[in-house]
Structures are given as C-alpha cells and as structure tokens.
Design a protein around this motif. Sequence first.
Motif, PDB file in Angstrom:
ATOM      1  N   MET A 145      23.873  38.547 -52.121  1.00  0.00           N
ATOM      2  CA  MET A 145      25.308  38.352 -51.968  1.00  0.00           C
ATOM      3  C   MET A 145      25.542  37.246 -50.938  1.00  0.00           C
ATOM      4  O   MET A 145      24.948  37.243 -49.873  1.00  0.00           O
ATOM      5  N   ARG A 146      26.427  36.352 -51.275  1.00  0.00           N
ATOM      6  CA  ARG A 146      26.788  35.269 -50.346  1.00  0.00           C
ATOM      7  C   ARG A 146      28.030  35.697 -49.571  1.00  0.00           C
ATOM      8  O   ARG A 146      29.050  36.049 -50.160  1.00  0.00           O
ATOM      9  N   LEU A 147      27.926  35.659 -48.244  1.00  0.00           N
ATOM     10  CA  LEU A 147      29.055  36.026 -47.385  1.00  0.00           C
ATOM     11  C   LEU A 147      29.884  34.788 -47.075  1.00  0.00           C
ATOM     12  O   LEU A 147      29.337  33.712 -46.811  1.00  0.00           O
ATOM     13  N   ARG A 148      31.204  34.974 -47.080  1.00  0.00           N
ATOM     14  CA  ARG A 148      32.129  33.883 -46.767  1.00  0.00           C
ATOM     15  C   ARG A 148      33.186  34.372 -45.792  1.00  0.00           C
ATOM     16  O   ARG A 148      33.517  35.558 -45.770  1.00  0.00           O
ATOM     17  N   ALA A 149      33.725  33.455 -45.020  1.00  0.00           N
ATOM     18  CA  ALA A 149      34.816  33.794 -44.109  1.00  0.00           C
ATOM     19  C   ALA A 149      35.931  34.458 -44.901  1.00  0.00           C
ATOM     20  O   ALA A 149      36.213  34.075 -46.035  1.00  0.00           O
ATOM     21  N   ALA A 150      36.530  35.480 -44.318  1.00  0.00           N
ATOM     22  CA  ALA A 150      37.632  36.264 -44.880  1.00  0.00           C
ATOM     23  C   ALA A 150      37.164  37.371 -45.822  1.00  0.00           C
ATOM     24  O   ALA A 150      37.983  38.174 -46.257  1.00  0.00           O
ATOM     25  N   ASP A 151      35.863  37.453 -46.128  1.00  0.00           N
ATOM     26  CA  ASP A 151      35.375  38.592 -46.904  1.00  0.00           C
ATOM     27  C   ASP A 151      35.634  39.863 -46.113  1.00  0.00           C
ATOM     28  O   ASP A 151      35.468  39.890 -44.895  1.00  0.00           O
ATOM     29  N   VAL A 152      36.040  40.920 -46.818  1.00  0.00           N
ATOM     30  CA  VAL A 152      36.183  42.233 -46.191  1.00  0.00           C
ATOM     31  C   VAL A 152      35.006  43.062 -46.675  1.00  0.00           C
ATOM     32  O   VAL A 152      34.767  43.195 -47.877  1.00  0.00           O
ATOM     33  N   LEU A 153      34.257  43.588 -45.700  1.00  0.00           N
ATOM     34  CA  LEU A 153      32.991  44.257 -45.985  1.00  0.00           C
ATOM     35  C   LEU A 153      33.025  45.713 -45.552  1.00  0.00           C
ATOM     36  O   LEU A 153      33.663  46.050 -44.547  1.00  0.00           O
ATOM     37  N   LEU A 154      32.305  46.550 -46.283  1.00  0.00           N
ATOM     38  CA  LEU A 154      32.079  47.914 -45.845  1.00  0.00           C
ATOM     39  C   LEU A 154      30.766  47.900 -45.075  1.00  0.00           C
ATOM     40  O   LEU A 154      29.730  47.486 -45.598  1.00  0.00           O
ATOM     41  N   VAL A 155      30.816  48.330 -43.821  1.00  0.00           N
ATOM     42  CA  VAL A 155      29.631  48.381 -42.972  1.00  0.00           C
ATOM     43  C   VAL A 155      29.333  49.851 -42.714  1.00  0.00           C
ATOM     44  O   VAL A 155      30.141  50.556 -42.111  1.00  0.00           O
ATOM     45  N   ASP A 156      28.178  50.292 -43.190  1.00  0.00           N
ATOM     46  CA  ASP A 156      27.815  51.699 -43.009  1.00  0.00           C
ATOM     47  C   ASP A 156      26.377  51.809 -42.506  1.00  0.00           C
ATOM     48  O   ASP A 156      25.744  50.808 -42.171  1.00  0.00           O
ATOM     49  N   ARG A 157      25.867  53.023 -42.484  1.00  0.00           N
ATOM     50  CA  ARG A 157      24.540  53.298 -41.937  1.00  0.00           C
ATOM     51  C   ARG A 157      23.439  52.513 -42.659  1.00  0.00           C
ATOM     52  O   ARG A 157      22.429  52.175 -42.052  1.00  0.00           O
ATOM     53  N   SER A 158      23.625  52.212 -43.931  1.00  0.00           N
ATOM     54  CA  SER A 158      22.590  51.458 -44.640  1.00  0.00           C
ATOM     55  C   SER A 158      22.469  50.024 -44.112  1.00  0.00           C
ATOM     56  O   SER A 158      21.396  49.430 -44.162  1.00  0.00           O
ATOM     57  N   ALA A 159      23.558  49.478 -43.578  1.00  0.00           N
ATOM     58  CA  ALA A 159      23.544  48.122 -43.013  1.00  0.00           C
ATOM     59  C   ALA A 159      23.011  48.111 -41.585  1.00  0.00           C
ATOM     60  O   ALA A 159      22.418  47.136 -41.149  1.00  0.00           O
ATOM     61  N   SER A 160      23.244  49.205 -40.844  1.00  0.00           N
ATOM     62  CA  SER A 160      22.758  49.328 -39.473  1.00  0.00           C
ATOM     63  C   SER A 160      22.942  50.780 -39.020  1.00  0.00           C
ATOM     64  O   SER A 160      24.010  51.359 -39.252  1.00  0.00           O
ATOM     65  N   PRO A 161      21.946  51.359 -38.375  1.00  0.00           N
ATOM     66  CA  PRO A 161      22.031  52.766 -37.962  1.00  0.00           C
ATOM     67  C   PRO A 161      23.215  53.081 -37.052  1.00  0.00           C
ATOM     68  O   PRO A 161      23.672  54.215 -37.007  1.00  0.00           O
TER      69      PRO A 161
END
Length: 84
Positions: A1-17
């Motif tokens: 996945m390519r991240l771009r400015a203004a993207d709204v992301l779900l950040v959960d335990r799988s991304a970082s403990p």
Amino acid sequence: MRLRAADVLLVDRSASPQFAVPIRFRLIRILPLVTYEGWAWLDGYQVDGNGLAIARREIYVQPAQLRKLAIAPSATRSQASLIS
C-alpha cells in the motif's frame, strides 16, 4: 500500500503493540528517520469518527499493517469557527 498525505488510517495492535486501543490517524508525512526494516515514523493527527483532528502525533508503526479508511471530510475552518 502506498501512503499519501491526507490518508486516514486505522492504526491498531497489528501495526504496533502500543495501539491496543485502535486509533484513526490522518497522515501528514512519513518522517525521514532511520528505522528497522518494515517500520516507519509517521507524522499526523489522531482524528475522531468525523475526521476532526483531536491530537497531533508522531507514531512508529509497520506501514504494511495499516488500513486506509473512508471517512467523512473534516469541517472547514468556517464551519469549525461556528462550532467554537
């Protein structure tokens, strides 16, 4: 996945403990810092369910584990001033 400015992301335990409680995050930029392979520092805003910023944050995550969200556009400055 390519991240771009203004993207709204779900950040959960799988991304970082540290994100046992998931957050929504609007990306400003990927910070140019040296990290471990597969990890990155992101600069942006934690947002509420309406897409309004509630806190500025820098987070350390595995970008491959993030999910892009479709979220309602945030209030414009004129709308925000009417709310205040």
